[in-house]
Design an enzyme around this catalytic site. Sequence first.
Site, PDB file in Angstrom:
ATOM      1  N   GLU A  86      -3.729  -3.128   4.801  1.00 32.37           N
ATOM      2  CA  GLU A  86      -4.178  -3.900   5.961  1.00 32.37           C
ATOM      3  C   GLU A  86      -4.470  -3.009   7.164  1.00 32.37           C
ATOM      4  O   GLU A  86      -5.255  -3.374   8.045  1.00 32.37           O
ATOM      5  CB  GLU A  86      -3.125  -4.969   6.328  1.00 32.37           C
ATOM      6  CG  GLU A  86      -3.618  -5.975   7.371  1.00 32.37           C
ATOM      7  CD  GLU A  86      -2.583  -7.037   7.730  1.00 32.37           C
ATOM      8  OE1 GLU A  86      -1.509  -7.070   7.087  1.00 32.37           O
ATOM      9  OE2 GLU A  86      -2.841  -7.832   8.643  1.00 32.37           O
ATOM     10  N   HIS A 111      -2.798 -14.668  10.994  1.00 36.13           N
ATOM     11  CA  HIS A 111      -2.148 -14.343   9.737  1.00 36.13           C
ATOM     12  C   HIS A 111      -2.435 -12.934   9.259  1.00 36.13           C
ATOM     13  O   HIS A 111      -1.577 -12.261   8.682  1.00 36.13           O
ATOM     14  CB  HIS A 111      -2.634 -15.347   8.693  1.00 36.13           C
ATOM     15  CG  HIS A 111      -2.081 -15.132   7.335  1.00 36.13           C
ATOM     16  ND1 HIS A 111      -0.731 -15.053   7.101  1.00 36.13           N
ATOM     17  CD2 HIS A 111      -2.667 -14.967   6.136  1.00 36.13           C
ATOM     18  CE1 HIS A 111      -0.534 -14.857   5.813  1.00 36.13           C
ATOM     19  NE2 HIS A 111      -1.683 -14.780   5.210  1.00 36.13           N
ATOM     20  N   SER A 148       1.819 -21.576   2.032  1.00 39.07           N
ATOM     21  CA  SER A 148       0.763 -21.008   1.191  1.00 39.07           C
ATOM     22  C   SER A 148      -0.428 -21.950   1.100  1.00 39.07           C
ATOM     23  O   SER A 148      -0.285 -23.156   0.936  1.00 39.07           O
ATOM     24  CB  SER A 148       1.278 -20.757  -0.210  1.00 39.07           C
ATOM     25  OG  SER A 148       0.182 -20.488  -1.054  1.00 39.07           O
ATOM     26  N   ARG A 183     -11.075 -12.548   5.209  1.00 43.77           N
ATOM     27  CA  ARG A 183     -10.508 -12.181   3.916  1.00 43.77           C
ATOM     28  C   ARG A 183     -10.300 -13.423   3.068  1.00 43.77           C
ATOM     29  O   ARG A 183      -9.810 -14.438   3.549  1.00 43.77           O
ATOM     30  CB  ARG A 183      -9.161 -11.472   4.117  1.00 43.77           C
ATOM     31  CG  ARG A 183      -8.513 -11.035   2.823  1.00 43.77           C
ATOM     32  CD  ARG A 183      -7.244 -10.277   3.081  1.00 43.77           C
ATOM     33  NE  ARG A 183      -6.228 -11.068   3.750  1.00 43.77           N
ATOM     34  CZ  ARG A 183      -5.516 -12.025   3.152  1.00 43.77           C
ATOM     35  NH1 ARG A 183      -5.708 -12.318   1.888  1.00 43.77           N
ATOM     36  NH2 ARG A 183      -4.601 -12.689   3.837  1.00 43.77           N
ATOM     37  N   ALA A 193       0.832  -1.206   0.000  1.00 44.35           N
ATOM     38  CA  ALA A 193       0.000   0.000   0.000  1.00 44.35           C
ATOM     39  C   ALA A 193       0.866   1.256   0.000  1.00 44.35           C
ATOM     40  O   ALA A 193       0.671   2.164  -0.809  1.00 44.35           O
ATOM     41  CB  ALA A 193      -0.938  -0.012   1.207  1.00 44.35           C
ATOM     42  N   ARG A 217     -10.783 -19.840   4.670  1.00 42.45           N
ATOM     43  CA  ARG A 217      -9.795 -19.995   5.734  1.00 42.45           C
ATOM     44  C   ARG A 217     -10.410 -20.188   7.110  1.00 42.45           C
ATOM     45  O   ARG A 217      -9.935 -21.001   7.897  1.00 42.45           O
ATOM     46  CB  ARG A 217      -8.905 -18.755   5.765  1.00 42.45           C
ATOM     47  CG  ARG A 217      -8.064 -18.663   4.543  1.00 42.45           C
ATOM     48  CD  ARG A 217      -7.290 -17.390   4.499  1.00 42.45           C
ATOM     49  NE  ARG A 217      -6.367 -17.445   3.369  1.00 42.45           N
ATOM     50  CZ  ARG A 217      -5.538 -16.488   3.027  1.00 42.45           C
ATOM     51  NH1 ARG A 217      -5.510 -15.358   3.718  1.00 42.45           N
ATOM     52  NH2 ARG A 217      -4.732 -16.622   2.010  1.00 42.45           N
ATOM     53  N   LEU A 272      -3.045  -8.764  -1.235  1.00 37.08           N
ATOM     54  CA  LEU A 272      -2.147  -8.077  -2.157  1.00 37.08           C
ATOM     55  C   LEU A 272      -2.972  -7.153  -3.043  1.00 37.08           C
ATOM     56  O   LEU A 272      -2.593  -6.015  -3.315  1.00 37.08           O
ATOM     57  CB  LEU A 272      -1.387  -9.102  -3.006  1.00 37.08           C
ATOM     58  CG  LEU A 272      -0.607 -10.149  -2.210  1.00 37.08           C
ATOM     59  CD1 LEU A 272       0.121 -11.100  -3.152  1.00 37.08           C
ATOM     60  CD2 LEU A 272       0.393  -9.494  -1.280  1.00 37.08           C
TER      61      LEU A 272
END
Lengths: 659, 263
Positions: free
Chosen positions: A447, A423, A306, A457, A66, A352, A463
């Site tokens: 963020e 995370h 990942s 999210r 950002a 998630r 990203l």
Amino acid sequence: MAIAAPERPTTVAAPRFVEASTPMLDARIPSGPLERKWIQRKFENKLVAPANRRRYSVIVVGTGLAGASAAASLGEQGYDVKAFFIHDSPRRAHSIAAQGGINAAKNYKNDGDSVYRLFYDTIKGGDYRAREANVHRLAEVSVNILDQCVAQGVPFAREYGGLIDNRSFGGAQVERTFYARGQTGQQLLLGAYQAMMRQVQAGTVTLVPRREMLDLVTVDGVARGIITRDLISGEIERHSAHAVLLCTGGYGTVFYLSTNAVNSNVTAAWRAHKRGAWMANPCFTQIHPTCIPVSGDHQSKLTLMSESLRNNGRIWVPKNVGDRRQASAIPEAERDYYLERKYPSFGNLVPRDVASRNAKEVCDEGRGVGDSGLSVYLDFRDDITRLGRDVIKARYGNLFEMYNRITGEDPYSTPMRIFPAVHYTMGGLWVDYHLQSSIPGLFVLGEANFSDHGANRLGASALMQGLADGYFVAPYVVPDYLASTKFGDAPVNHPAFDAAAISVRGQLDRILKVRGRTTPREFHRKLGHLMWDHVGMARNKRGLETVLREIPALREEFWRDIAVPGSADLKNQSLEYAGRVADYLEFAEEMALDALERTESCGGHFREESQTPEGEALRDDENFAHVAAWEFTGIGTPPVLHREKLQFEYAHPTQRSYK
Amino acid sequence: MIVAPALQGTRHHGMRIKLRVWRQAGPDAQGRLEDHQLDDISPDMSFLEMLDVLNERLIKAGDEPIDFDSDCREGICGTCGLMIDGRAHGPLPGTTTCQLHMRTYADGDTIVIEPWRADAFPVLRDLSVDRTAFDRIIAAGGFISVNTGAAPDANAVLVPKADADLAMDAAACIACGACVAQCKNASAALFTGAKVSHLSLLPQGSPERARRALRMVQQMDAEGFGSCSNEGECEAVCPKQISIANIARMNREFTRASLGGAS
């Protein structure tokens, strides 16, 4: 692991917070149809003529995706930009560690993707706690981000024909995720960093390395500068500007162990909060399902694998409680591929929060694997057989190596062991549609703000959001603010700068004066245990009340017993660390309060009192379809709660189901 | 796969490690090696976690902890970097300091820890150094000139997979500075060559390739980095295993630009 607190005698409970007397917050969302809002807003924005831009100075704090993209873009437009960061180089920011990918609604795979579908998936994935207008804008610019990054030379994975390759990523039924091996965050950050360095060369951006923002300076209620500490010389410095952009990332390290970098912190955001910027939905934190399990007390951070691994790996635990056999000795019939069993249509690719909670559940049942019983298998055996070792190696070689380095185990022959870890934090400083906080002139990007991910999210969206804010939103909304504001003088000898500098120095001296026996790390670890136990994957009233009792006590202990050697006039890493822990000891209380007040379950915020008969998160749209924005009133005094009502005109709330 | 030798044997707990650590109060102060004995090191600790343990002990004793830089602790940010027994990032190939684990060592080992040493990387305190010279090399030309908003569609330019893969190999550099620290000339050729290669291998980066190579090499020299004499020590210690073929490519780009009269 929580410290048992003595039960307090019940007296008349003081209110934990005060309801704002003002009406619902206005987020300045443009009127009109969803897909016209951003177009209309851009047209209505006031502009600054090219020749006048260099007269406006903009402070950017943080140089992750950002910050670097905003600094580069505003520099290109001709503004006078100063970029501050705690690291030695802007390229160290933690965006660099993102592995998996970035979403863009390109529909290159002809599989039914569109801007509207990305919008819809993001709202739904966020469990209907994000703002529709923001999310649609995010989906709209996602395609421009990809174009921009490719033009900068980001080496995305390619197909043999030379076109860009993409893949499906956690929770998505279309292939819209673009990636550069397992180093997508690194490559995107280097793209933004290089664009910013080009502006450094052009003279529009000035880098100010190894500086920590320790206060925000407001003059007449408007953000006009920051106070920083030079982390090498210890000098307290004052910087004045027309606008301040906070791009300082999330607060995951409030849990001590997380996948965040060890220097990630909430300090800049928290200190802005103490100067009047409201904090929104701080309880919305994301627990990532695929991390390497904890090995011992010495552990300083957790490493993410990942979640793209879930495309080819199958998650399982033994069917029987207490089955301690090695993975290879457990026959197929005695394995429970619990995600595939419970969620047949999404299987291992459920979002998630769902994957994390299910891992906790099977471990709580006593079916966890590994020495600690706190992990589940992620097994590549079937796809190694089906696709061949080489294909798996090409996709995940670097991740397998990383896993091997940390654990000493070989995931080609033994299933990986994974466990959820903190995370990402969806909560953050409240911003309106213009990314402006409750303090005019203070913008919050990436963020650090709360805006786009709701309560959960989706993978490959962090990203995207960081770069959307920096490349394609800030360059429109910041000039609009500059063009429509009448600026008075705010020189660095203004009394507001004096007061802030004195307060910063005062806090550093206060820490150093204690000369106690407990290190910053010990306090941080204690706080982290409390937060993980009670404000982690599952939360309930009793646990949250426990934390709210124990944090103030821990904070008192901190100020009585913190051990920091050395002085404030030299490089002093313990002093830096102690300051960040002190802020966490304040922030954590607000986070727990937010979690207590939100009695519904939604996304990553699972309140045990609010679940469906099948044990899934149960939202309460009637009472909680709002953003909770907290206004600071002092340490130990009840904050003021402002609410922003969330309107769903397009994506109508339904109970999420991934069955 | 790297399997550390200690792993293949039985696991031992409470390793005894002797450390000799470089201490230096500030950029202009005289430095020295300081000895520390640790008796309770777990083989599962990372190298930096072992230093954390030592620092906790120092703070509790009222002493100043050892200053060292680290951040992501997963080998990607490039912040950490220690000269361990004379080898940048320690004994394992393709491994950053933060990824090194104590199971690599044996009970009773002595480990010497020093900062990167190069004129262009002055020591700030103890084990942390100033690597801003790298940023100035990138600012000199390590970018593709495209303003935000000026990009064509991502698939408008085709990039052969082989080129994209080579570019990615070079772009994997984390700018930790190990290449400089290990080189007897303190040359930054591998770092600079990696960025020159990454960008010149791609069609998007090709219009500026001559100018980029000239300016980055000039800046590298101006920062006080030494020349490359093809020893290859940089490649041997590079945690991302960046190939010295990138140095050859940079030299070719530089020569081509010098002869071709780049703008």
